[in-house]
Motif scaffolding. Sequence first.
Motif, PDB file in Angstrom:
ATOM      1  N   TYR A   1       1.767   8.800   0.520  1.00 52.90           N
ATOM      2  CA  TYR A   1       2.969   9.431   1.058  1.00 52.90           C
ATOM      3  C   TYR A   1       3.347   8.886   2.392  1.00 52.90           C
ATOM      4  CZ  TYR A   1       1.394  12.835  -2.185  1.00 52.90           C
ATOM      5  OH  TYR A   1       1.282  13.616  -3.476  1.00 52.90           O
ATOM      6  N   PRO A   2       4.670   8.469   2.256  1.00 51.35           N
ATOM      7  CA  PRO A   2       5.416   8.092   3.694  1.00 51.35           C
ATOM      8  C   PRO A   2       4.975   8.907   4.905  1.00 51.35           C
ATOM      9  CG  PRO A   2       6.961   7.865   2.048  1.00 51.35           C
ATOM     10  CD  PRO A   2       5.539   8.547   1.563  1.00 51.35           C
ATOM     11  N   GLY A   3       5.060  10.278   4.531  1.00 46.63           N
ATOM     12  CA  GLY A   3       4.643  11.200   5.903  1.00 46.63           C
ATOM     13  C   GLY A   3       3.507  10.894   6.506  1.00 46.63           C
ATOM     14  N   VAL A   4       2.424  10.301   5.956  1.00 40.65           N
ATOM     15  CA  VAL A   4       0.984   9.777   6.337  1.00 40.65           C
ATOM     16  C   VAL A   4       1.433   8.297   6.744  1.00 40.65           C
ATOM     17  CG1 VAL A   4      -1.387   9.437   5.984  1.00 40.65           C
ATOM     18  CG2 VAL A   4      -0.357  11.678   5.179  1.00 40.65           C
ATOM     19  N   ALA A   5       1.531   7.440   5.748  1.00 41.17           N
ATOM     20  CA  ALA A   5       1.386   5.882   5.695  1.00 41.17           C
ATOM     21  C   ALA A   5       2.539   5.419   7.103  1.00 41.17           C
ATOM     22  CB  ALA A   5       1.972   5.278   4.705  1.00 41.17           C
ATOM     23  N   ASN A   6       3.626   6.303   7.404  1.00 45.04           N
ATOM     24  CA  ASN A   6       4.496   5.768   8.407  1.00 45.04           C
ATOM     25  C   ASN A   6       4.232   6.392   9.708  1.00 45.04           C
ATOM     26  OD1 ASN A   6       5.891   4.332   6.528  1.00 45.04           O
ATOM     27  ND2 ASN A   6       7.500   5.787   6.106  1.00 45.04           N
ATOM     28  N   LEU A   7       3.081   6.998   9.801  1.00 40.51           N
ATOM     29  CA  LEU A   7       2.411   7.463  11.195  1.00 40.51           C
ATOM     30  C   LEU A   7       2.291   6.215  12.196  1.00 40.51           C
ATOM     31  CD1 LEU A   7       0.176  10.571  10.485  1.00 40.51           C
ATOM     32  CD2 LEU A   7       2.478  10.678  11.497  1.00 40.51           C
ATOM     33  N   GLU A   8       2.656   6.436  13.464  1.00 45.96           N
ATOM     34  CA  GLU A   8       2.070   5.240  14.378  1.00 45.96           C
ATOM     35  C   GLU A   8       0.689   4.844  14.101  1.00 45.96           C
ATOM     36  OE1 GLU A   8       0.128   5.080  17.176  1.00 45.96           O
ATOM     37  OE2 GLU A   8       1.107   3.097  17.695  1.00 45.96           O
TER      38      GLU A   8
ATOM     39  N   LEU B   1       0.642  -1.367  -0.060  1.00 47.18           N
ATOM     40  CA  LEU B   1       0.122   0.019   0.132  1.00 47.18           C
ATOM     41  C   LEU B   1       0.802   1.371  -0.043  1.00 47.18           C
ATOM     42  CD1 LEU B   1      -2.790  -0.964   2.576  1.00 47.18           C
ATOM     43  CD2 LEU B   1      -2.823  -0.934  -0.075  1.00 47.18           C
ATOM     44  N   ARG B   2       1.943   1.332   0.483  1.00 52.22           N
ATOM     45  CA  ARG B   2       2.856   2.359   0.740  1.00 52.22           C
ATOM     46  C   ARG B   2       3.955   2.502  -0.451  1.00 52.22           C
ATOM     47  NH1 ARG B   2       2.554   1.651   7.023  1.00 52.22           N
ATOM     48  NH2 ARG B   2       4.083  -0.082   6.644  1.00 52.22           N
ATOM     49  N   SER B   3       3.810   1.873  -1.643  1.00 59.81           N
ATOM     50  CA  SER B   3       4.630   1.757  -2.646  1.00 59.81           C
ATOM     51  C   SER B   3       4.949   3.348  -3.073  1.00 59.81           C
ATOM     52  CB  SER B   3       3.964   1.276  -3.782  1.00 59.81           C
ATOM     53  OG  SER B   3       4.894   1.377  -4.939  1.00 59.81           O
ATOM     54  N   ASP B   4       6.256   3.687  -3.004  1.00 59.40           N
ATOM     55  CA  ASP B   4       6.643   4.957  -3.338  1.00 59.40           C
ATOM     56  C   ASP B   4       6.949   5.362  -4.753  1.00 59.40           C
ATOM     57  OD1 ASP B   4       9.144   3.814  -3.516  1.00 59.40           O
ATOM     58  OD2 ASP B   4       9.990   4.570  -1.733  1.00 59.40           O
TER      59      ASP B   4
ATOM     60  N   GLN C   1      -2.286  19.736   0.403  1.00 59.42           N
ATOM     61  CA  GLN C   1      -3.567  19.111   0.208  1.00 59.42           C
ATOM     62  C   GLN C   1      -3.318  17.615   0.547  1.00 59.42           C
ATOM     63  OE1 GLN C   1      -6.976  20.866  -1.292  1.00 59.42           O
ATOM     64  NE2 GLN C   1      -6.226  22.816  -0.999  1.00 59.42           N
ATOM     65  N   VAL C   2      -2.636  17.016   1.375  1.00 60.88           N
ATOM     66  CA  VAL C   2      -2.529  15.657   1.536  1.00 60.88           C
ATOM     67  C   VAL C   2      -3.443  15.537   2.962  1.00 60.88           C
ATOM     68  CG1 VAL C   2      -0.803  13.721   2.423  1.00 60.88           C
ATOM     69  CG2 VAL C   2      -0.330  15.265   0.705  1.00 60.88           C
ATOM     70  N   THR C   3      -4.294  14.591   2.710  1.00 58.32           N
ATOM     71  CA  THR C   3      -5.389  14.400   3.660  1.00 58.32           C
ATOM     72  C   THR C   3      -4.889  13.193   4.633  1.00 58.32           C
ATOM     73  OG1 THR C   3      -6.645  12.671   2.614  1.00 58.32           O
ATOM     74  CG2 THR C   3      -7.340  14.773   2.158  1.00 58.32           C
ATOM     75  N   VAL C   4      -5.594  12.924   5.647  1.00 61.74           N
ATOM     76  CA  VAL C   4      -5.137  11.786   6.716  1.00 61.74           C
ATOM     77  C   VAL C   4      -5.209  10.444   5.956  1.00 61.74           C
ATOM     78  CG1 VAL C   4      -5.209  13.083   8.821  1.00 61.74           C
ATOM     79  CG2 VAL C   4      -7.152  11.718   7.925  1.00 61.74           C
ATOM     80  N   TYR C   5      -5.850  10.321   4.698  1.00 60.57           N
ATOM     81  CA  TYR C   5      -6.120   9.071   4.285  1.00 60.57           C
ATOM     82  C   TYR C   5      -5.127   8.661   3.265  1.00 60.57           C
ATOM     83  CZ  TYR C   5     -10.550  10.079   6.548  1.00 60.57           C
ATOM     84  OH  TYR C   5     -11.400  10.138   7.628  1.00 60.57           O
ATOM     85  N   ASP C   6      -4.465   9.682   2.915  1.00 59.76           N
ATOM     86  CA  ASP C   6      -3.373   9.443   1.752  1.00 59.76           C
ATOM     87  C   ASP C   6      -2.100   8.662   1.916  1.00 59.76           C
ATOM     88  OD1 ASP C   6      -2.513   9.717  -0.983  1.00 59.76           O
ATOM     89  OD2 ASP C   6      -2.854  11.968  -0.968  1.00 59.76           O
ATOM     90  N   ASP C   7      -2.361   7.292   1.925  1.00 48.31           N
ATOM     91  CA  ASP C   7      -1.099   6.543   2.392  1.00 48.31           C
ATOM     92  C   ASP C   7      -0.133   6.482   1.158  1.00 48.31           C
ATOM     93  OD1 ASP C   7      -2.043   5.624   4.753  1.00 48.31           O
ATOM     94  OD2 ASP C   7      -3.288   4.037   3.815  1.00 48.31           O
TER      95      ASP C   7
ATOM     96  N   LYS D   1     -12.306  19.495   7.105  1.00 52.35           N
ATOM     97  CA  LYS D   1     -11.585  18.758   6.255  1.00 52.35           C
ATOM     98  C   LYS D   1      -9.800  18.868   6.707  1.00 52.35           C
ATOM     99  CE  LYS D   1     -10.366  16.720   1.889  1.00 52.35           C
ATOM    100  NZ  LYS D   1     -10.706  16.817   0.147  1.00 52.35           N
ATOM    101  N   PHE D   2      -9.431  17.647   7.160  1.00 47.72           N
ATOM    102  CA  PHE D   2      -8.040  17.483   7.808  1.00 47.72           C
ATOM    103  C   PHE D   2      -7.009  17.329   6.686  1.00 47.72           C
ATOM    104  CE2 PHE D   2      -8.772  15.694  12.390  1.00 47.72           C
ATOM    105  CZ  PHE D   2      -9.832  16.828  12.534  1.00 47.72           C
ATOM    106  N   TYR D   3      -6.008  18.194   6.558  1.00 50.24           N
ATOM    107  CA  TYR D   3      -4.885  17.997   5.927  1.00 50.24           C
ATOM    108  C   TYR D   3      -3.841  18.055   6.869  1.00 50.24           C
ATOM    109  CZ  TYR D   3      -7.973  19.770   2.002  1.00 50.24           C
ATOM    110  OH  TYR D   3      -8.823  19.917   1.002  1.00 50.24           O
ATOM    111  N   VAL D   4      -2.647  17.011   6.419  1.00 49.89           N
ATOM    112  CA  VAL D   4      -1.595  16.809   7.074  1.00 49.89           C
ATOM    113  C   VAL D   4      -0.343  17.696   6.402  1.00 49.89           C
ATOM    114  CG1 VAL D   4       0.226  15.115   7.836  1.00 49.89           C
ATOM    115  CG2 VAL D   4      -2.288  14.504   7.368  1.00 49.89           C
ATOM    116  N   ASN D   5       0.133  18.712   7.113  1.00 51.99           N
ATOM    117  CA  ASN D   5       1.222  19.521   6.742  1.00 51.99           C
ATOM    118  C   ASN D   5       2.491  18.766   6.847  1.00 51.99           C
ATOM    119  OD1 ASN D   5      -0.297  21.600   5.691  1.00 51.99           O
ATOM    120  ND2 ASN D   5       0.115  22.655   7.675  1.00 51.99           N
ATOM    121  N   SER D   6       2.607  17.787   8.014  1.00 53.77           N
ATOM    122  CA  SER D   6       3.825  17.106   8.133  1.00 53.77           C
ATOM    123  C   SER D   6       3.256  15.929   9.124  1.00 53.77           C
ATOM    124  CB  SER D   6       4.913  18.179   8.876  1.00 53.77           C
ATOM    125  OG  SER D   6       6.053  17.119   8.825  1.00 53.77           O
ATOM    126  N   GLY D   7       3.858  14.879   8.813  1.00 50.77           N
ATOM    127  CA  GLY D   7       3.496  13.741   9.815  1.00 50.77           C
ATOM    128  C   GLY D   7       5.061  13.172  10.187  1.00 50.77           C
TER     129      GLY D   7
END
Length: 189
Positions: free
Chosen positions: A57-64, A31-34, A49-55, A84-90
């Motif tokens: 990106y490693p910045g989202v997918a690699n969150l605990e 799922l986290r193919s880069d 505009q990356v959301t909390v569902y956007d796996d 709507k939640f956008y992730v600026n950095s994870g």
Amino acid sequence: MTRRTLGLLVITAAVAGIVHQTSVFSVGEVLRSDHGLTPAEKGGSLPGQVTVYDDRYPGVANLEPELLKALRRAATDAADDGVKFYVNSGWRSPEYQQKLLRDAVAKYGSEKEAARWVATPETSPHVSGNAVDIGRADATAWLSENGARYGLCQIYANEPWHYELRPQAITDGCPPMYPDPSHDPRMRR
């Protein structure tokens, strides 16, 4: 061969490929193919505009995983309120965190001042995937009011966008905030 039969063959082959891949790779790795990501994105940098569902990106997918679950539950409920939640950095790689620290030292003029905003790679909860920076004021305002219900707490008074998982907050409320990261004992290792 009909189009329908051909379509079913293509789908079957795709599923078989995924099943084969998951026997060699974990589902998360598939799922986290880069593919197609920039080197910066592979290190945790996120485009807008990356959301909390956007796996992708490693910045989202690699969150605990528990943090990500709590974020997604909160984002689903916030969406009911039109937020709507956008992730600026994870999650961030140690190299990316070091770059951010160097940039902060250049911007603020000293390591001491930079420490009020950016942690070292050894101490940053972003590097371990235990922190997320949420974008847009409406989302941070929503989390400020509702985040404790999900165990999501603002940790630093000077960073209204920075949230970490504190499961005890669901019953006890969020702990008092530190004025900034330089006051957080975790940053003094």
